[in-house]
Structure formats: C-alpha cells, structure tokens
Design a protein around this motif. Structure first.
Motif, short mmCIF file in Angstrom:
data_model
loop_
_atom_site.label_atom_id
_atom_site.label_comp_id
_atom_site.label_asym_id
_atom_site.label_seq_id
_atom_site.Cartn_x
_atom_site.Cartn_y
_atom_site.Cartn_z
N ASP A 56 0.82 -1.22 0.00
CA ASP A 56 0.00 0.00 0.00
C ASP A 56 0.86 1.27 0.00
O ASP A 56 0.34 2.37 -0.23
N VAL A 57 2.16 1.11 0.28
CA VAL A 57 3.03 2.28 0.44
C VAL A 57 4.18 2.27 -0.57
O VAL A 57 4.49 3.31 -1.16
N LEU A 58 4.82 1.11 -0.77
CA LEU A 58 5.98 1.03 -1.65
C LEU A 58 5.64 1.45 -3.08
O LEU A 58 4.61 1.04 -3.63
N GLY A 59 6.48 2.28 -3.64
CA GLY A 59 6.29 2.73 -5.02
C GLY A 59 5.30 3.86 -5.18
O GLY A 59 5.07 4.33 -6.30
N LYS A 60 4.71 4.32 -4.09
CA LYS A 60 3.71 5.39 -4.17
C LYS A 60 4.25 6.66 -3.51
O LYS A 60 5.08 6.61 -2.62
N GLU A 61 3.72 7.80 -3.96
CA GLU A 61 4.11 9.06 -3.35
C GLU A 61 3.55 9.15 -1.94
O GLU A 61 2.37 8.82 -1.70
N LEU A 62 4.37 9.59 -1.03
CA LEU A 62 4.01 9.61 0.39
C LEU A 62 2.72 10.39 0.66
O LEU A 62 1.85 9.95 1.40
N LEU A 63 2.57 11.56 0.03
CA LEU A 63 1.42 12.42 0.29
C LEU A 63 0.14 11.92 -0.36
O LEU A 63 -0.94 12.44 -0.11
N GLU A 64 0.26 10.88 -1.19
CA GLU A 64 -0.93 10.22 -1.73
C GLU A 64 -1.48 9.20 -0.74
O GLU A 64 -2.67 8.85 -0.78
N VAL A 65 -0.62 8.74 0.16
CA VAL A 65 -1.01 7.67 1.09
C VAL A 65 -1.36 8.24 2.47
O VAL A 65 -2.34 7.81 3.09
N PHE A 66 -0.59 9.25 2.94
CA PHE A 66 -0.78 9.78 4.29
C PHE A 66 -1.30 11.21 4.24
O PHE A 66 -0.98 11.98 3.34
N ARG A 67 -2.09 11.55 5.26
CA ARG A 67 -2.67 12.89 5.36
C ARG A 67 -2.16 13.56 6.63
O ARG A 67 -2.11 12.96 7.69
N PHE A 68 -1.82 14.84 6.50
CA PHE A 68 -1.28 15.60 7.63
C PHE A 68 -2.23 16.74 7.97
O PHE A 68 -3.01 17.21 7.13
N HIS A 69 -2.16 17.20 9.24
CA HIS A 69 -2.95 18.34 9.66
C HIS A 69 -2.60 19.56 8.79
O HIS A 69 -1.50 19.65 8.25
N ASP A 70 -3.55 20.49 8.70
CA ASP A 70 -3.35 21.68 7.87
C ASP A 70 -2.06 22.43 8.21
O ASP A 70 -1.37 22.93 7.33
N LYS A 71 -1.74 22.53 9.52
CA LYS A 71 -0.58 23.32 9.94
C LYS A 71 0.68 22.48 10.06
O LYS A 71 1.72 22.97 10.46
N GLN A 72 0.59 21.18 9.71
CA GLN A 72 1.76 20.32 9.81
C GLN A 72 2.20 19.87 8.43
O GLN A 72 1.40 19.75 7.50
N HIS A 73 3.49 19.62 8.31
CA HIS A 73 4.05 19.12 7.06
C HIS A 73 4.86 17.86 7.38
O HIS A 73 5.35 17.67 8.48
N SER A 74 4.97 17.00 6.41
CA SER A 74 5.78 15.80 6.58
C SER A 74 7.25 16.17 6.70
O SER A 74 7.81 16.85 5.83
N THR A 75 7.87 15.75 7.80
CA THR A 75 9.30 16.02 7.98
C THR A 75 10.14 15.28 6.93
O THR A 75 11.21 15.74 6.55
#
Length: 467
Positions: A56-75
């Motif tokens: 479900d994760v390998l080979g896919k863009e991270l932001l297509e799989v996981f959702r972050f709060h409006d004020k947070q960004h993926s480190t």
C-alpha cells in the motif's frame, strides 16, 4: 527453481536481502523515499506503527497515502524538498484509513555529490502513549506548562529559558536551582513538554512531603508480601517509564534514599520493596533544590556523588528581586488571569502602585507576586485600575506609610463621623487579620498560631470579613 547468476549479481542480491532482513529486525520504523517522493524502503516496524501493508506504500508518493494536519508538514518530504534535517520531532498524521498516528521522528536528506537524491525517516511510535495521555485527565493537568508561559524580558530569565530549551534535546538529568516561588516546576514541565518524551508520563513528587518510611515504597513500588498489607504496586519510576520524573526539594530526601536513587540513575534499574529482581526503567530525572547545592553538600543534605549525577545540566532560576524588569509583565499576566476567574475588568496597576511593588524584595518571588495580585483583586470593588490604597496592608505599611496611616485614622474615626465601638473593633480586627494572612502567604495554620486562635476560628473570621 535455481538461477545461475553472475557472481557480482548474486552478491548484490544477497546483500539486498541481508539489508532488508536487518531493517525488518530493527525496533524503529524506517521509511525512505527517492528524489520523486516515492517510497523505496518501508520496514516491518514502520508497517506496524502505521497499520499499513508494504504494497500500500511502496512505489507510491508519500502524500498520496498519508494525510497531515493543515498546519503540519511531513518532515520526510521537507527533508527531500528543502534538504532540512530534523531530530526528535513529534508528528501526528493519518494513514489511508483515517487512523491517527503519532511518532517521534529523525529525518534527513540523502546526498550524492551535493545533490539530494532521497530522504530517510527513523520513527519511534508513541501513538499508544498519546492515547493514554488524552484519556487521562490528571496527566494532562500535570503537564500544563510550556516555555510560552514563562514570562520575562530580563536578560537573566531569557538566558535560563534558552538553556532550558537546549536541555529538551537529550534525556540527561537536570538539576534546577532556585528559591521558593521562582517557578522551578514550570521550567521542569516545559522541558518535558518540549522534549521527545512529551507524549509520555510526567510525574512530580515533593521529597519533603512524604515521610522517609513511605518514600521508598512510593518511589520504587512494593512486592506482595514485603510487609503486612503489601500488594504488587508500581512506584513512581515504573509509572514514569518512558517519561519524566520530577523530584522536588531533593535536599529533603533521606541520605539512604539518595544512595538508592544514585543507583537507579547509574544502572537504570529499580527494585521494588520486598522484591529480589531488578526491573529496567527509562526515566528522565529532573530534580529541584531551593538552596545553593554547595551549602546542601556541606551540610549533609545532598550527597556529593548524587549531585554530580543530577547536575549534568544545571539551571539557576533567578529570584524576582534580580529581575524586577519583569514585574510589570508578570503583574499584568496575573491581572488577566484573575479577571477571567473573578469575572472582573481590571485593566492595570497605576504607576504609583507599580513603583511600590518595585521597592519590595519579593522573598516569595513570583508566587508571592501572584498571591499579592490575587488578594488585591479579591478586595477591590468597581475599580478598573489598582491603586496604592488597594494593595495589601503589609506592603503599604512598609513602603507607603501615608495610605497606611489614613487606614488607621479611618478605623479610629479621627477627623470623621463617630462610629459605634463594636464596628470600629470589627474594622480593626479585619485589618489586622488580613495583614497577618498576607504576611504569612495565606497559610491558615501559621496565621492562626500567630493570632493565638484555632484554625476554625480563623476560617470563621475569613468568611465573616470576606477575606
């Protein structure tokens, strides 16, 4: 089916399999993305943390799989796009099923000849601990302070705030030195809440409040059968495992317990009272002391070896008399606080009242200032500015004799209309009780002893006079 592979290719596949097995054995999550932001490494622990399958994760863009709060960004994405490394950052986000995940992350870019070719994230799971914290109201109340709530513009307080923030980066022991009322616990909680342990437990224990006979059981727990009525009960160290334990007034801890505490810090294990086995614990120790550690050691109130262990980081909280530049800011903070609590609309202190407060040395420090503002706001009526005559009798008697003498004259009826003796006596009694209460920091037992009356009698007068 066997394949005849060239030696180099066979070695390459073998090493890939070895690396994959090693990554899957690690007890931290590993997530690697390439220069396009697509996942290329996703180990077993990361699958457990995020409740996801590899496919479900390998080979896919991270932001297509996981959702972050409006004020947070993926480190992890930030490491790729900005080349920014981060350490011990708490991050809360959601997987593709909407499940909330909280981790402590180290993220850094992968560089090849100065170019960013990917990014790596190492994650520790604190989701379960976060859930426990949210469900436990007491724990949330116990850790309410952060650095944002420390008020002050003086260089002395800004310096110690900066030192405290640096202490959030590690789990080393901290010794906080400061007089009573300077805000030592506020700093301790702020360090905990700013650290990677912020999602875990913060416990506080005053070492002077518990008898020596009970303190060992409280700290280290008990084993069933250790003594009559003993049950299997974890102590504070076990309860704070993974988090922070604040030991207030460490110089009040009995020498025998100081020796046992030293052993816990050195070996990172505890032994319950009556038990024969040691248990590993991971607890950050923050200790406070309200006197100079050198004096405490010289007078056998603090073991020298324990002091060296505790004082890996030492913070000296300045007394209020050395940071009077902050008086106005602190006073306004307390006015705002008690406006909200008392449904009042006091705007500020008058310049004259502020000058009077500046003359005082504040032996009780910030706590004394807060009690002064609270006591003042309890007694004023419709005023929206605190004037000198509104301040406590003890301060006016010492620094503003004119207003104090006027009170005495008003009570005695000098220059005014006559008043029945009973009323004059009651007014004098009220004024005197209020003065002694303020001088003793509203401590009921101490005030009653000075007035030579019972606690019940004092409490009756407090209610009667509206103090």
């Amino acid at each position: 089916m066997e394949l005849n592979l060239p030696h180099g290719m066979e070695h390459h596949l073998l090493m890939n399999e070895l690396y994959k097995n090693l990554l899957d054995e690690l007890d931290v999550g590993i997530h690697v993305i390439n220069e396009k932001g697509k996942t290329i490494v996703y180990n077993r622990k990361m699958m457990e943390i995020e409740s996801m399958k590899g496919e479900d994760v390998l080979g896919k863009e991270l932001l297509e799989v996981f959702r972050f709060h409006d004020k947070q960004h993926s480190t992890l994405v930030r490491a790729l796009k900005e080349g920014k490394s981060t350490k011990n950052v708490k991050q809360t986000y959601f997987n593709n099923k909407g499940k909330e995940i909280t981790t402590i992350n180290d993220s850094f870019p992968i560089l090849n000849q100065g170019n960013i070719t990917g990014a790596v994230e190492i994650a520790k799971d604190i989701t379960q601990l976060e859930r426990v914290i949210k469900e436990n109201v007491l724990r949330k109340q116990n850790t309410k302070f952060t650095f944002d709530q420390i008020i002050g513009e003086s260089e002395s307080i800004k310096s110690v705030i900066e030192e405290s923030k640096r202490a959030t980066r590690t789990s080393s022991s901290v010794l906080i030195v400061g007089e009573t009322g300077t805000g030592k616990e506020l700093f301790a909680q702020s360090i905990h809440n700013g650290s990677s342990r912020s999602g875990a437990t913060f416990l506080s224990q005053n070492c002077a409040a518990i008898p020596e006979s009970l303190m060992e059981s409280l700290l280290f727990g008990t084993k069933k059968g250790a003594f009559t009525g003993a049950v299997d009960r974890p102590g504070l160290f076990e309860q704070a495992d993974g988090g922070t334990l604040l030991l207030d007034e460490i110089n009040s801890l009995a020498p025998s317990l100081q020796a046992k505490l030293l052993r816990v810090i050195q070996e990172k294990t505890i032994r319950r009272v009556g038990d024969m086995k040691d248990k590993e614990v991971d607890v950050r120790i923050i200790a406070t002391i309200n006197e100079d550690p050198v004096d405490a050691i010289a007078n056998d109130r603090l073991r020298k070896d324990l002091y060296y262990r505790l004082s890996v980081v030492t913070l000296f909280i300045p007394p209020l008399r050395n940071r009077k530049k902050d008086l106005q800011l602190l006073s306004q903070r307390f006015i705002n606080k008690y406006n909200a609590l008392f449904h009042m609309n006091v705007k500020k202190l008058s310049n004259e009242a502020m000058q009077l407060l500046s003359q005082h040395d504040w032996p009780g420090n910030v706590r004394e200032l807060e009690h002064t503002i609270e006591g003042t706001m309890n007694l004023i009526m419709d005023e929206d500015i605190i004037h000198v005559q509104n301040l406590p009798v003890s301060l006016r008697k010492k620094y503003h004799k004119e207003s104090y003498q006027k009170d005495i004259q008003d009570i005695a009826g000098l220059g005014g209309e006559s008043t029945p003796l009973r009323e004059k006596v009651q007014e004098a009694e009220k004024l005197y009780v209020q003065q002694v209460l303020e001088e003793n920091d509203y401590n009921i037992s101490r005030t009653a002893k000075i007035l030579c009356i019972s606690r019940q009698s004092l409490q009756y007068r407090i209610k009667k006079f509206g103090l």
